[in-house]
Design a protein around this motif. Structure first.
Motif, PDB file in Angstrom:
ATOM      1  N   ALA A  54       9.321  -6.683  16.799  1.00 27.72           N
ATOM      2  CA  ALA A  54       8.484  -5.953  15.836  1.00 27.72           C
ATOM      3  C   ALA A  54       7.655  -6.933  15.024  1.00 27.72           C
ATOM      4  O   ALA A  54       8.187  -7.915  14.487  1.00 27.72           O
ATOM      5  N   SER A  55       6.349  -6.671  14.918  1.00 25.22           N
ATOM      6  CA  SER A  55       5.446  -7.545  14.161  1.00 25.22           C
ATOM      7  C   SER A  55       4.401  -6.695  13.434  1.00 25.22           C
ATOM      8  O   SER A  55       3.770  -5.837  14.049  1.00 25.22           O
ATOM      9  N   PHE A  56       4.249  -6.945  12.144  1.00 24.15           N
ATOM     10  CA  PHE A  56       3.176  -6.319  11.368  1.00 24.15           C
ATOM     11  C   PHE A  56       3.092  -7.013  10.016  1.00 24.15           C
ATOM     12  O   PHE A  56       4.036  -7.688   9.583  1.00 24.15           O
ATOM     13  N   ASP A  57       1.934  -6.871   9.360  1.00 17.38           N
ATOM     14  CA  ASP A  57       1.716  -7.420   8.019  1.00 17.38           C
ATOM     15  C   ASP A  57       1.489  -6.277   7.043  1.00 17.38           C
ATOM     16  O   ASP A  57       0.949  -5.224   7.414  1.00 17.38           O
ATOM     17  N   ILE A  58       1.895  -6.492   5.791  1.00 22.52           N
ATOM     18  CA  ILE A  58       1.632  -5.530   4.729  1.00 22.52           C
ATOM     19  C   ILE A  58       0.820  -6.260   3.656  1.00 22.52           C
ATOM     20  O   ILE A  58       1.255  -7.302   3.151  1.00 22.52           O
ATOM     21  N   TYR A  59      -0.356  -5.718   3.340  1.00 19.53           N
ATOM     22  CA  TYR A  59      -1.229  -6.343   2.346  1.00 19.53           C
ATOM     23  C   TYR A  59      -0.862  -5.870   0.941  1.00 19.53           C
ATOM     24  O   TYR A  59      -0.372  -4.757   0.745  1.00 19.53           O
ATOM     25  N   LYS A  60      -1.123  -6.725  -0.012  1.00 19.11           N
ATOM     26  CA  LYS A  60      -0.786  -6.418  -1.398  1.00 19.11           C
ATOM     27  C   LYS A  60      -1.568  -5.201  -1.899  1.00 19.11           C
ATOM     28  O   LYS A  60      -2.770  -5.095  -1.696  1.00 19.11           O
ATOM     29  N   GLY A  61      -0.854  -4.280  -2.543  1.00 21.10           N
ATOM     30  CA  GLY A  61      -1.474  -3.113  -3.147  1.00 21.10           C
ATOM     31  C   GLY A  61      -1.658  -1.927  -2.226  1.00 21.10           C
ATOM     32  O   GLY A  61      -2.121  -0.874  -2.659  1.00 21.10           O
ATOM     33  N   GLU A  62      -1.290  -2.057  -0.946  1.00 20.03           N
ATOM     34  CA  GLU A  62      -1.489  -0.955  -0.007  1.00 20.03           C
ATOM     35  C   GLU A  62      -0.192  -0.188   0.232  1.00 20.03           C
ATOM     36  O   GLU A  62       0.900  -0.628  -0.136  1.00 20.03           O
ATOM     37  N   THR A  63      -0.328   0.947   0.880  1.00 20.47           N
ATOM     38  CA  THR A  63       0.822   1.711   1.366  1.00 20.47           C
ATOM     39  C   THR A  63       0.817   1.613   2.883  1.00 20.47           C
ATOM     40  O   THR A  63      -0.082   2.144   3.544  1.00 20.47           O
ATOM     41  N   PHE A  64       1.803   0.909   3.412  1.00 17.68           N
ATOM     42  CA  PHE A  64       1.942   0.769   4.860  1.00 17.68           C
ATOM     43  C   PHE A  64       3.066   1.693   5.304  1.00 17.68           C
ATOM     44  O   PHE A  64       4.205   1.560   4.856  1.00 17.68           O
ATOM     45  N   SER A  65       2.743   2.655   6.145  1.00 11.07           N
ATOM     46  CA  SER A  65       3.749   3.622   6.596  1.00 11.07           C
ATOM     47  C   SER A  65       4.246   3.262   7.984  1.00 11.07           C
ATOM     48  O   SER A  65       3.461   2.907   8.874  1.00 11.07           O
ATOM     49  N   LEU A  66       5.544   3.373   8.157  1.00  8.79           N
ATOM     50  CA  LEU A  66       6.187   3.144   9.454  1.00  8.79           C
ATOM     51  C   LEU A  66       6.721   4.491   9.918  1.00  8.79           C
ATOM     52  O   LEU A  66       7.599   5.077   9.276  1.00  8.79           O
ATOM     53  N   LEU A 237       4.066  13.033   9.905  1.00  9.66           N
ATOM     54  CA  LEU A 237       2.716  12.463   9.898  1.00  9.66           C
ATOM     55  C   LEU A 237       1.744  13.250   9.045  1.00  9.66           C
ATOM     56  O   LEU A 237       0.740  12.693   8.588  1.00  9.66           O
ATOM     57  N   SER A 238       2.018  14.522   8.812  1.00  9.41           N
ATOM     58  CA  SER A 238       1.109  15.312   7.978  1.00  9.41           C
ATOM     59  C   SER A 238       1.098  14.797   6.546  1.00  9.41           C
ATOM     60  O   SER A 238       0.088  14.907   5.850  1.00  9.41           O
ATOM     61  N   VAL A 239       2.211  14.239   6.094  1.00  9.87           N
ATOM     62  CA  VAL A 239       2.284  13.630   4.755  1.00  9.87           C
ATOM     63  C   VAL A 239       1.729  12.226   4.784  1.00  9.87           C
ATOM     64  O   VAL A 239       0.953  11.812   3.922  1.00  9.87           O
ATOM     65  N   VAL A 240       2.120  11.485   5.810  1.00  8.29           N
ATOM     66  CA  VAL A 240       1.761  10.075   5.924  1.00  8.29           C
ATOM     67  C   VAL A 240       0.243   9.866   5.918  1.00  8.29           C
ATOM     68  O   VAL A 240      -0.265   8.915   5.327  1.00  8.29           O
ATOM     69  N   ARG A 241      -0.481  10.776   6.547  1.00  7.08           N
ATOM     70  CA  ARG A 241      -1.933  10.607   6.673  1.00  7.08           C
ATOM     71  C   ARG A 241      -2.623  10.482   5.318  1.00  7.08           C
ATOM     72  O   ARG A 241      -3.573   9.722   5.170  1.00  7.08           O
ATOM     73  N   PHE A 242      -2.147  11.228   4.330  1.00 15.66           N
ATOM     74  CA  PHE A 242      -2.865  11.313   3.058  1.00 15.66           C
ATOM     75  C   PHE A 242      -2.361  10.330   2.002  1.00 15.66           C
ATOM     76  O   PHE A 242      -2.950  10.247   0.932  1.00 15.66           O
ATOM     77  N   ILE A 243      -1.288   9.602   2.299  1.00 14.71           N
ATOM     78  CA  ILE A 243      -0.793   8.633   1.314  1.00 14.71           C
ATOM     79  C   ILE A 243      -0.891   7.197   1.812  1.00 14.71           C
ATOM     80  O   ILE A 243      -0.675   6.273   1.040  1.00 14.71           O
ATOM     81  N   SER A 244      -1.223   7.000   3.080  1.00 12.97           N
ATOM     82  CA  SER A 244      -1.155   5.672   3.676  1.00 12.97           C
ATOM     83  C   SER A 244      -2.528   5.011   3.760  1.00 12.97           C
ATOM     84  O   SER A 244      -3.539   5.674   3.976  1.00 12.97           O
ATOM     85  N   ASP A 245      -2.511   3.704   3.605  1.00 15.43           N
ATOM     86  CA  ASP A 245      -3.699   2.904   3.913  1.00 15.43           C
ATOM     87  C   ASP A 245      -3.681   2.517   5.382  1.00 15.43           C
ATOM     88  O   ASP A 245      -4.695   2.587   6.063  1.00 15.43           O
TER      89      ASP A 245
END
Length: 438
Positions: A54-66, A237-245
């Motif tokens: 597993a590889s991914f980055d999370i940027y400061k100030g964002e919401t990264f959803s898994l 995913l219906s929730v994730v779409r509207f809160i995630s960057d």
């Protein structure tokens, strides 16, 4: 003068984290970086590879959803970030500093202080024997984050007000609150530490639909006021779409696609992502009734020769596939025509036209059939194999051949113990016989 040491190319004050993390090519600060992580539970034949590469980055100030279905490894990754689950391979970096594995005690405390978690079950994650006052204050006590008792009380009461609870609630116990109130207490416990990164493990899945929006709005408010970064774990995913960057899609422990929220919903290139989006319920019952559900079949991938990789196809869109698949995904994306993941059948069409049966490849079905129906692993297999070890070994061989894994293990265990006991009895008998003859 405090000494400086190098950690992954970043100058780190001994026992302290740097002020800022490394800067990505797009100019954003990388707060958390997961690099080639494998997480395994158990040993030997019982080992389960829960997360792989597993590889991914999370940027400061964002919401990264898994996101992913139940059992895909989402929570396992989140618990690895807070250093609960050890890694079998790879590393996790926070502000460019490795925080996985063995690290100095002072750095460990810094990580705990800066990374907090909001758990899925608000009832199970709170100490039922402690008052709300102690639950929220526990982190303050452990890290001495208050000047005096009056300062502690002020911080706790302020946080209670922030999450929409009253000061008189501080003397109560968790069982006296509703599910939504308990989750607010869990959020207050995390936020009072003033963290930079919050791992939110499906924080709304155990709540009523009417309460979910309130909790999400509360988390969004904290993010805007405190410049928080979220790793948001979810399956809706219906929730994730509207809160995630940005969104990462995980399937059976492997990240298969990562992209910005709108990019992912407009161009769900991986078939598994396509199937997740097609499963989102449509509010209109008539449309939902006529919706064509896309089912993901992993047997469509042929990775026997052309091995898959996780690569960027442009537009900050990462996807997992072999060279042939990557070229197809890239061609679809470059055409710029949004992919239509949801298809609605024409209700007026003849039945023959819209009646569709999903045929499942038997080989793929067998691949996911871990235990056959009669593979119970009954203890009687072990008992019979103990008394009849030779017959037990034969049965173990047959069970293994027909993939009855549990039965095979019980027969093998009973037969080995039985043979060991027979061997021990034989050795004792020969020793006694030798003594008599001598």
């Amino acid at each position: 003068m405090a000494t400086l040491k190098q950690e992954n190319g970043v100058a780190v004050r001994s026992g302290r984290l740097p002020e800022k993390g490394p800067i990505a090519e797009n100019g954003k600060e990388i707060l958390l970086s997961v690099k080639g992580v494998d997480i395994t539970f158990g040993k030997g034949e019982d080992a389960v590879r829960a997360v792989q590469d597993a590889s991914f980055d999370i940027y400061k100030g964002e919401t990264f959803s898994l996101v992913g279905e139940s059992g895909s490894g989402k929570t396992t990754v989140g618990r690895a970030v807070i250093r609960v689950n050890p890694l079998a391979k790879g590393e996790i970096q926070y502000k460019g500093v490795r925080i996985s594995g063995k690290i100095p005690h002072a750095l460990d405390r810094e990580v705990i202080r800066n990374i907090q978690m909001v758990f899925q079950d608000p009832a199970a994650s709170l100490n039922e024997r402690a008052t709300v006052d102690y639950i929220i204050s526990e982190g303050l006590y452990n890290f001495h984050l208050f000047e005096n008792e009056a300062d502690r009380v002020r911080k706790v009461e302020h946080m209670m007000d922030e999450v929409g609870l009253l000061p008189e609630h501080l003397t109560r116990y968790p069982h006296e609150f509703s599910g939504g109130q308990r989750q607010r207490i869990g959020i207050a416990r995390a936020m009072v530490m003033e963290p930079e990164l919050v791992v939110a493990d499906e924080p709304i899945s155990a709540l009523d639909v009417s309460i979910r929006a309130q909790v999400l709005n509360l988390m969004k408010k904290f993010q805007e006021e405190k410049n928080l970064t979220y790793l948001f774990i979810a399956h809706d995913l219906s929730v994730v779409r509207f809160i995630s960057d940005r969104i990462g899609v995980i399937y059976k422990g492997r990240i298969v696609e990562v992209a910005e929220a709108e990019e992912l919903f407009n161009f769900p290139l991986h078939p598994y992502t396509h199937s997740l989006i097609s499963a989102i319920p449509i509010p209109d019952p008539q449309l939902e009734k006529n919706k064509v559900l896309y089912t993901y079949d992993p047997s469509i991938h042929d990775y026997s020769q052309d091995k898959p990789e996780f690569v960027c196809i442009g537009h900050d869109h990462y996807i997992y596939g072999n060279k042939k698949e990557i070229e197809e995904y890239r061609a679809i994306r470059e055409r710029g025509v949004p992919v239509k993941p949801i298809t609605i059948r024409d209700p007026n069409a003849p039945v023959e036209e819209h009646h569709q049966e999903v045929e499942v490849d038997k080989a793929a079905e067998e691949e996911f059939l871990i235990h056959p129906t009669h593979d119970t692993g009954s203890i009687w297999y072990m008992v019979l194999s103990f008394f009849l070890p030779i017959l037990g070994l034969v049965a173990a061989f047959l069970f293994k051949k027909f993939r009855h894994t549990r039965n095979y293990k019980m027969c093998r265990k009973g037969a080995l113990v039985g043979l060991t006991l027979l061997l021990l009895i034989l050795v004792i008998f020969l020793f006694l016989l030798w003594r008599v003859v001598a």
